[in-house]
Design a protein around this motif. Structure first.
Motif, mmCIF file in Angstrom:
data_model
loop_
_atom_site.group_PDB
_atom_site.id
_atom_site.type_symbol
_atom_site.label_atom_id
_atom_site.label_comp_id
_atom_site.label_asym_id
_atom_site.label_seq_id
_atom_site.Cartn_x
_atom_site.Cartn_y
_atom_site.Cartn_z
ATOM 1 N N SER A 125 0.833 -1.205 0.000
ATOM 2 C CA SER A 125 0.000 0.000 0.000
ATOM 3 C C SER A 125 0.864 1.249 0.000
ATOM 4 C CB SER A 125 -0.867 0.013 1.262
ATOM 5 O OG SER A 125 -1.363 1.312 1.491
ATOM 6 N N ALA A 126 0.356 2.283 -0.662
ATOM 7 C CA ALA A 126 1.086 3.562 -0.672
ATOM 8 C C ALA A 126 0.991 4.290 0.668
ATOM 9 C CB ALA A 126 0.564 4.448 -1.782
ATOM 10 N N ARG A 127 0.349 3.682 1.642
ATOM 11 C CA ARG A 127 0.394 4.250 3.003
ATOM 12 C C ARG A 127 1.859 4.394 3.440
ATOM 13 N NH1 ARG A 127 -1.227 7.201 6.323
ATOM 14 N NH2 ARG A 127 -1.068 6.838 8.541
ATOM 15 N N PHE A 289 2.531 8.749 -13.406
ATOM 16 C CA PHE A 289 1.794 7.780 -12.581
ATOM 17 C C PHE A 289 0.682 7.114 -13.391
ATOM 18 C CE2 PHE A 289 3.620 10.742 -9.582
ATOM 19 C CZ PHE A 289 3.888 10.006 -8.445
ATOM 20 N N LYS A 290 0.517 5.841 -13.182
ATOM 21 C CA LYS A 290 -0.604 5.140 -13.830
ATOM 22 C C LYS A 290 -1.905 5.492 -13.102
ATOM 23 C CE LYS A 290 -0.666 0.684 -11.327
ATOM 24 N NZ LYS A 290 -0.333 -0.751 -11.428
ATOM 25 N N PRO A 291 -3.061 5.150 -13.693
ATOM 26 C CA PRO A 291 -4.319 5.333 -12.960
ATOM 27 C C PRO A 291 -4.390 4.372 -11.774
ATOM 28 C CG PRO A 291 -4.714 4.386 -15.153
ATOM 29 C CD PRO A 291 -3.244 4.609 -15.044
ATOM 30 N N PRO A 293 -5.087 1.479 -9.525
ATOM 31 C CA PRO A 293 -5.607 0.154 -9.922
ATOM 32 C C PRO A 293 -6.950 -0.194 -9.281
ATOM 33 C CG PRO A 293 -3.650 -0.057 -8.510
ATOM 34 C CD PRO A 293 -3.784 1.398 -8.848
ATOM 35 N N SER A 294 -7.175 0.208 -8.030
ATOM 36 C CA SER A 294 -8.444 -0.164 -7.364
ATOM 37 C C SER A 294 -9.570 0.717 -7.867
ATOM 38 C CB SER A 294 -8.320 -0.014 -5.844
ATOM 39 O OG SER A 294 -7.305 -0.859 -5.369
ATOM 40 N N ILE A 295 -10.416 0.153 -8.693
ATOM 41 C CA ILE A 295 -11.570 0.882 -9.227
ATOM 42 C C ILE A 295 -12.822 0.058 -8.910
ATOM 43 C CG2 ILE A 295 -10.292 2.097 -11.037
ATOM 44 C CD1 ILE A 295 -11.261 -0.047 -13.006
ATOM 45 N N GLY A 315 -14.446 -0.013 -0.484
ATOM 46 C CA GLY A 315 -13.322 0.685 0.137
ATOM 47 C C GLY A 315 -13.136 2.086 -0.395
ATOM 48 N N ARG A 316 -12.022 2.691 0.064
ATOM 49 C CA ARG A 316 -11.768 4.094 -0.256
ATOM 50 C C ARG A 316 -10.446 4.171 -0.999
ATOM 51 N NH1 ARG A 316 -11.970 5.431 5.967
ATOM 52 N NH2 ARG A 316 -10.732 3.540 5.839
ATOM 53 N N HIS A 317 -10.467 4.816 -2.154
ATOM 54 C CA HIS A 317 -9.254 4.857 -2.976
ATOM 55 C C HIS A 317 -9.067 6.226 -3.612
ATOM 56 C CE1 HIS A 317 -8.398 0.600 -2.576
ATOM 57 N NE2 HIS A 317 -9.711 0.424 -2.619
ATOM 58 N N ASP A 318 -7.816 6.523 -3.914
ATOM 59 C CA ASP A 318 -7.527 7.765 -4.633
ATOM 60 C C ASP A 318 -8.019 7.626 -6.069
ATOM 61 O OD1 ASP A 318 -5.677 9.608 -2.979
ATOM 62 O OD2 ASP A 318 -4.855 7.605 -2.645
ATOM 63 N N PRO A 319 -8.791 8.599 -6.561
ATOM 64 C CA PRO A 319 -9.185 8.497 -7.983
ATOM 65 C C PRO A 319 -8.020 8.813 -8.925
ATOM 66 C CG PRO A 319 -10.143 10.473 -6.968
ATOM 67 C CD PRO A 319 -9.447 9.726 -5.873
ATOM 68 N N ARG A 324 -1.455 13.060 -4.894
ATOM 69 C CA ARG A 324 -0.675 12.900 -3.658
ATOM 70 C C ARG A 324 0.712 12.341 -3.977
ATOM 71 N NH1 ARG A 324 -2.456 10.088 0.788
ATOM 72 N NH2 ARG A 324 -3.492 8.470 -0.425
ATOM 73 N N GLY A 325 0.790 11.618 -5.092
ATOM 74 C CA GLY A 325 2.085 11.058 -5.507
ATOM 75 C C GLY A 325 3.113 12.142 -5.809
ATOM 76 N N SER A 326 2.644 13.318 -6.230
ATOM 77 C CA SER A 326 3.608 14.387 -6.549
ATOM 78 C C SER A 326 4.389 14.792 -5.296
ATOM 79 C CB SER A 326 2.888 15.599 -7.165
ATOM 80 O OG SER A 326 2.010 16.184 -6.220
HETATM 81 N N1 FMN Z 1 -3.640 2.115 -5.335
HETATM 82 C C1 FMN Z 1 -4.897 1.748 -5.042
HETATM 83 O O1 FMN Z 1 -5.341 0.714 -5.488
HETATM 84 N N2 FMN Z 1 -5.686 2.552 -4.263
HETATM 85 C C2 FMN Z 1 -5.249 3.730 -3.755
HETATM 86 O O2 FMN Z 1 -6.003 4.440 -3.075
HETATM 87 C C3 FMN Z 1 -3.906 4.122 -4.029
HETATM 88 N N3 FMN Z 1 -3.417 5.273 -3.517
HETATM 89 C C4 FMN Z 1 -2.129 5.631 -3.812
HETATM 90 C C5 FMN Z 1 -1.636 6.824 -3.293
HETATM 91 C C6 FMN Z 1 -0.350 7.236 -3.576
HETATM 92 C C7 FMN Z 1 0.165 8.511 -2.977
HETATM 93 C C8 FMN Z 1 0.479 6.450 -4.413
HETATM 94 C C9 FMN Z 1 1.870 6.893 -4.743
HETATM 95 C C10 FMN Z 1 -0.008 5.241 -4.924
HETATM 96 C C11 FMN Z 1 -1.309 4.820 -4.643
HETATM 97 N N4 FMN Z 1 -1.835 3.625 -5.139
HETATM 98 C C12 FMN Z 1 -3.121 3.265 -4.845
HETATM 99 C C13 FMN Z 1 -1.043 2.799 -6.073
HETATM 100 C C14 FMN Z 1 -0.677 1.436 -5.543
HETATM 101 O O3 FMN Z 1 -0.025 1.518 -4.285
HETATM 102 C C15 FMN Z 1 0.208 0.724 -6.574
HETATM 103 O O4 FMN Z 1 -0.355 0.807 -7.831
HETATM 104 C C16 FMN Z 1 0.374 -0.725 -6.190
HETATM 105 O O5 FMN Z 1 1.218 -0.781 -5.061
HETATM 106 C C17 FMN Z 1 0.990 -1.567 -7.299
HETATM 107 O O6 FMN Z 1 2.266 -1.123 -7.605
HETATM 108 P P1 FMN Z 1 2.668 -0.654 -9.081
HETATM 109 O O7 FMN Z 1 1.525 0.135 -9.597
HETATM 110 O O8 FMN Z 1 3.888 0.200 -8.872
HETATM 111 O O9 FMN Z 1 2.930 -1.881 -9.874
#
Ligand code: FMN
Length: 357
Positions: A125-127, A289-291, A293-295, A315-319, A324-326
Motif C-alpha cells: 500500500s502507498a500508506r 503515474f498510472k491510474p 488500480p483499485s476501481i 473501500g476508499r481509494h484515490d481516484p 498525492r504522488g507528486s
Molecule cells: N492504489 C490503489 O489501489 N488505491 C489507492 O487508493 C492508491 N493510492 C495511492 C496513493 C499514492 C500517494 C500512491 C503513490 C499510490 C497509490 N496507489 C493506490 C497505487 C498502488 O499503491 C500501486 O499501484 C500498487 O502498489 C501496485 O504497484 P505498481 O503500480 O507500482 O505496480
C-alpha cells in the motif's frame, strides 16, 4: 529491500492496516534544526481525506519523533519517526481476501511470499509513502542550509496537459496544479473518472533549484540514475523523464544541446544533469503515474485457488494517485539530493583538506 541511500540512508517499515508506519534515518549530520512542525507540514500535503480528489481515508498522520534529536537539533544519531494508523477499515477488504485485484500488487506478493496481508494491500500500500514524506520533512533542513529548494506540482491529469509552471499556484491548489488555466479541467477529469467508478493517470513535475555542480557518483550512482530509481520505486510510477526526456529521442543534436555563454547555459534540455553529474542548472524531472488500480468496476480476475472470479471492490481509494504522488516524488528528490551532497564531500583533495586541515 526496505532501505535506500548510501551516505544518508532511510529505512521504512509498516503496513496499511498494521499499528502504523515509520522510518529510521541514518547519516544526518549533527546540528541540523529538526522541528516536528516541519515534518507535519510535509505530511499534511500528502494527507488523505481532505478533498474530493483523494481517498476518503481519514488519517491525522501525527508523527512521533522517537530519537535522534536534542533541543531541536539533530544529534548525528539515528532519527526514528513513527506515524500510527488510525482509520483502517479492514472489513472493506474481506471481499478481496482470496482474490487478486487487477493492476495491484496482490498477485505478485502472493507468488513471491506465499501469503499476503490483504488488508489495504499491506506493505504494498502507498500508506508506506507517508514514511518517505516524513523523512523528507527532516532532511529538507539540510538542503535549506545550503539554499537548495525542491518543488513539485501536477503538470498533467489524463489528457489535460498543463503548459505553464507556477509552483506558488500549485502550493495552494487542491490538486497541486502547476497551470492555473487548466486546473479546473484537470479537476473535472478526476471527478469524471471518480463518478464513473474509475480512475485516471497523471504526471508530476519536480524541480530542484540551487543544487551545486558536481552532485552524482559516476558510473553506477549517477544523479539521473539515482533520481530515476527513486521515482520508479514510488507505487504506481511507470516512467520518469529527465529534462527533455523522451522528446530528446525526436530531436537533432543541434536542437537538444544546451549552448553556453560566459553567463552559463542558454537552455536546459539536459534537465540540469550531464554525465550523471549536476551541472548547476535547475534539475528537472517528470514523473508519470498510472491510474489507480483499485476501481469500482466488476473486473474478471483470479483467486488464490486459481479460479476465474469477479473482482467487486469496496473501500476508499484515490481516484488519481498522481496528485498525492507528486508530494512523494518531491520527497524522494529531497532524499536523493541530500545523499548526493554528502557523498560528494570527498570528491577532491581540496575538499578533504578543508575538512581536516
Ligand atoms: N492504489 C490503489 O489501489 N488505491 C489507492 O487508493 C492508491 N493510492 C495511492 C496513493 C499514492 C500517494 C500512491 C503513490 C499510490 C497509490 N496507489 C493506490 C497505487 C498502488 O499503491 C500501486 O499501484 C500498487 O502498489 C501496485 O504497484 P505498481 O503500480 O507500482 O505496480
Amino acid at each position: 529491500m526496505n532501505h535506500f541511500g548510501k551516505r544518508l540512508c532511510v529505512s521504512t517499515f509498516g503496513e496499511s492496516h498494521g499499528a502504523g508506519i515509520g522510518c529510521v534515518i541514518e547519516g544526518m549530520p549533527a546540528g541540523v534544526p529538526l522541528h516536528v512542525k516541519n515534518i507535519q507540514a510535509w505530511l499534511e500535503r500528502r494527507r488523505p481525506g481532505k478533498t474530493p480528489y483523494a481517498t476518503a481515508r481519514k488519517e491525522s498522520d501525527t508523527v512521533q519523533v522517537l530519537s535522534g534529536v536534542f533541543e531541536d537539533l539533530t544529534t548525528g544519531t539515528p532519527i526514528a519517526l513513527f506515524i500510527p494508523n488510525e482509520n483502517q477499515k479492514s472489513s472493506d477488504y474481506g471481499a478481496v481476501k482470496e482474490l487478486f485485484r487487477p493492476g495491484h500488487a496482490d498477485l505478485t506478493y502472493w507468488k513471491k511470499y506465499g501469503l499476503r496481508d490483504y488488508r489495504g494491500g499491506g506493505r504494498s500500500s502507498a500508506r508506506e509513502t507517508a514514511a518517505r514524506v516524513a523523512a523528507a520533512g527532516v532532511v529538507e533542513a539540510l538542503l535549506e542550509a545550503l539554499n537548495i529548494r525542491v518543488q513539485s506540482g501536477i503538470c498533467a491529469i489524463g489528457e489535460v496537459l498543463g503548459e505553464t509552471v507556477d509552483f506558488e499556484h500549485a502550493k495552494a491548489s487542491e490538486i497541486f496544479a502547476l497551470d492555473p488555466t487548466c486546473e479546473e479541467a484537470q479537476k473535472a477529469t478526476i471527478l469524471a473518472a471518480k463518478n464513473s467508478h474509475d480512475s485516471v493517470g497523471g504526471s508530476a513535475l519536480v524541480r530542484i533549484v540551487g543544487a551545486p555542480a558536481g552532485l552524482g557518483e559516476p558510473l553506477y550512482d549517477k544523479l539521473d540514475a539515482r533520481l530515476a530509481e527513486a521515482m520508479m520505486g514510488i507505487n504506481g510510477v511507470k516512467a520518469v523523464e529527465i529534462g527533455e526526456g523522451i522528446n530528446a529521442a525526436r530531436l537533432k543534436g543541434s536542437q537538444n544541446n544546451d549552448l553556453m555563454s560566459a553567463n552559463g547555459f542558454l537552455s536546459n534540455h539536459a534537465g540540469g544533469i550531464l554525465g550523471g553529474i549536476s551541472s548547476g542548472a535547475p534539475i528537472e524531472l517528470r514523473v508519470h503515474f498510472k491510474p489507480t488500480p483499485s476501481i469500482f468496476h466488476a473486473q474478471p480476475t483470479q483467486d488464490i485457488h486459481g479460479n476465474s472470479v469477479t473482482c467487486n471492490l469496496k473501500g476508499r481509494h484515490d481516484p488519481c494517485i498522481a496528485v498525492r504522488g507528486s508530494v512523494v516524488a518531491e520527497a524522494m528528490a529531497v532524499l536523493v539530493v541530500a545523499d548526493m551532497l554528502l557523498l560528494n564531500m570527498g570528491s577532491t583533495i581540496e575538499q578533504v583538506k578543508k575538512l581536516y586541515m
